[in-house]
Design an enzyme around this catalytic site. Sequence first.
Site, short mmCIF file in Angstrom:
data_model
loop_
_atom_site.label_atom_id
_atom_site.label_comp_id
_atom_site.label_asym_id
_atom_site.label_seq_id
_atom_site.Cartn_x
_atom_site.Cartn_y
_atom_site.Cartn_z
N THR A 8 4.22 -2.12 3.64
CA THR A 8 3.46 -0.94 3.21
C THR A 8 1.96 -1.24 3.22
O THR A 8 1.17 -0.58 2.55
CB THR A 8 3.87 -0.51 1.79
OG1 THR A 8 3.59 -1.58 0.87
CG2 THR A 8 5.34 -0.14 1.73
N ASN A 45 -5.82 -2.71 1.00
CA ASN A 45 -6.51 -1.77 0.09
C ASN A 45 -7.65 -2.45 -0.66
O ASN A 45 -8.63 -1.81 -1.02
CB ASN A 45 -5.52 -1.19 -0.92
CG ASN A 45 -4.61 -0.15 -0.30
OD1 ASN A 45 -5.05 0.64 0.52
ND2 ASN A 45 -3.35 -0.16 -0.67
N ASP A 50 0.12 -4.19 -0.08
CA ASP A 50 -1.29 -4.42 -0.45
C ASP A 50 -1.66 -3.56 -1.65
O ASP A 50 -2.52 -2.69 -1.58
CB ASP A 50 -2.22 -4.12 0.74
CG ASP A 50 -2.15 -2.67 1.20
OD1 ASP A 50 -3.15 -2.19 1.79
OD2 ASP A 50 -1.12 -2.00 0.97
N ASP A 85 1.55 1.49 -3.16
CA ASP A 85 2.36 0.26 -3.08
C ASP A 85 3.00 -0.03 -4.43
O ASP A 85 4.16 -0.47 -4.51
CB ASP A 85 1.49 -0.94 -2.70
CG ASP A 85 0.72 -0.76 -1.42
OD1 ASP A 85 -0.30 -0.05 -1.44
OD2 ASP A 85 1.14 -1.32 -0.40
N HIS A 144 2.20 7.78 0.00
CA HIS A 144 2.64 7.20 1.27
C HIS A 144 3.77 6.16 1.14
O HIS A 144 4.87 6.37 1.63
CB HIS A 144 1.46 6.50 1.95
CG HIS A 144 0.25 7.35 2.17
ND1 HIS A 144 0.16 8.34 3.13
CD2 HIS A 144 -0.96 7.35 1.56
CE1 HIS A 144 -1.03 8.90 3.10
NE2 HIS A 144 -1.73 8.33 2.15
N ASP A 145 3.48 5.03 0.50
CA ASP A 145 4.36 3.86 0.59
C ASP A 145 5.77 4.06 0.03
O ASP A 145 6.73 3.53 0.60
CB ASP A 145 3.69 2.67 -0.10
CG ASP A 145 2.42 2.25 0.62
OD1 ASP A 145 1.54 1.67 -0.04
OD2 ASP A 145 2.32 2.53 1.83
N PHE A 167 -4.63 3.86 8.26
CA PHE A 167 -5.27 2.67 7.70
C PHE A 167 -4.50 1.37 7.97
O PHE A 167 -5.08 0.39 8.43
CB PHE A 167 -5.45 2.86 6.19
CG PHE A 167 -6.10 1.70 5.48
CD1 PHE A 167 -5.32 0.78 4.79
CD2 PHE A 167 -7.47 1.52 5.52
CE1 PHE A 167 -5.91 -0.30 4.14
CE2 PHE A 167 -8.07 0.44 4.86
CZ PHE A 167 -7.29 -0.47 4.18
N ASN A 168 -3.21 1.32 7.66
CA ASN A 168 -2.45 0.06 7.77
C ASN A 168 -2.47 -0.48 9.19
O ASN A 168 -2.56 -1.69 9.41
CB ASN A 168 -1.00 0.25 7.32
CG ASN A 168 -0.88 0.41 5.82
OD1 ASN A 168 -1.77 -0.01 5.07
ND2 ASN A 168 0.20 1.02 5.37
#
Length: 313
Positions: A124, A40, A11, A16, A239-240, A165-166
């Site tokens: 992700t 996102n 996203d 990402d 993160h991703d 979040f995800n």
Amino acid sequence: MERTKIILDCDPGHDDAVAIMMAAKHPSIELLGITVVSGNQTLQKTVTNALHICQHLNLDVTVYAGSPTPLIKDPIYAEFIHGKSGLDGPVFEPLTKKVEPMHAVSFIIRTLMRSEGDITMVTTGPMTNLALAMRLEPRIVKKIKQVVLMGGSAGSGNITPAAEFNIFVDADAAQIVFKSGLPIVMCGLDVTRKVRCYQEIIDRMDKLGNKASTLFKDMMEFYNETQLASFGWVGGPLHDPLTIAYLIDNSVIETSYCNVSVDNKSDVSYGRTNCDLINFMKKEPNVHVAIDVNVDLFWDIIESCLALYGTEN
Ligand code: RIB
Ligand code: CA
């Protein structure tokens, strides 16, 4: 070298975007396609961002639009982190690359069903597309080599005190994936919060002096501003890309195989990933949860991926 075949479901989203840059270029990875989901930002914006990244870096990768909403819940977005476009910061050329006409879920099903069962699903973003594919064609479960996901947390969340979040965006989809019986590697906040993109990291990557390193700098400088404003973080957690770094070099994380259950029922803890790291409940393990990360190795992997790009792409 045997290349790891992946479908990257994402996203974009600043982090990402870095995951795309790594997966599209590293010689150990064969990126079969990018499937996009809302998260996102809206689906229209996350698809546009995926196309911009591929066009800007001349990446010959197909992009597929997936679900514009979670399975059941109303969508939420992370504009407070990724901005109005979902990828604020860099300025891109007018977009000419087109999204594929096939739906992302159809692409996932078709690609997996035609495969030898050697494809890794990397997610992700919210896992809506993968969950829909599993429901539409259950036979793909046996065709997926493993799922490597960014999401969840054995500790606190980042969109609520309980949830990452995800997972929070679509805990129902996450429930389907976590209960699928597939080999799952979960890169959660416990480790991604340790890979913080400080200014000296940005400066280190910018010294590479190519189109990818400049894009990295432009994205991360915006990302750091919103992370500071929203969470007080100096240096946003990247993160991703840890999912891709793991595929490039498994030793970048340490995992614990344990039972993880997704809370898609409660109110205050909706979206929490309950990771039973001490096997207190004596339930069957189902997820390899990342519990530590080699931060120096992670940034070395990021740098090595960005260095693969030339000055023109
Ligand atoms: O919680 C972090 C995750 O949510 C990352 O994947 C980020 O891109 C957002 O999707
Ligand atoms: Ca994401």
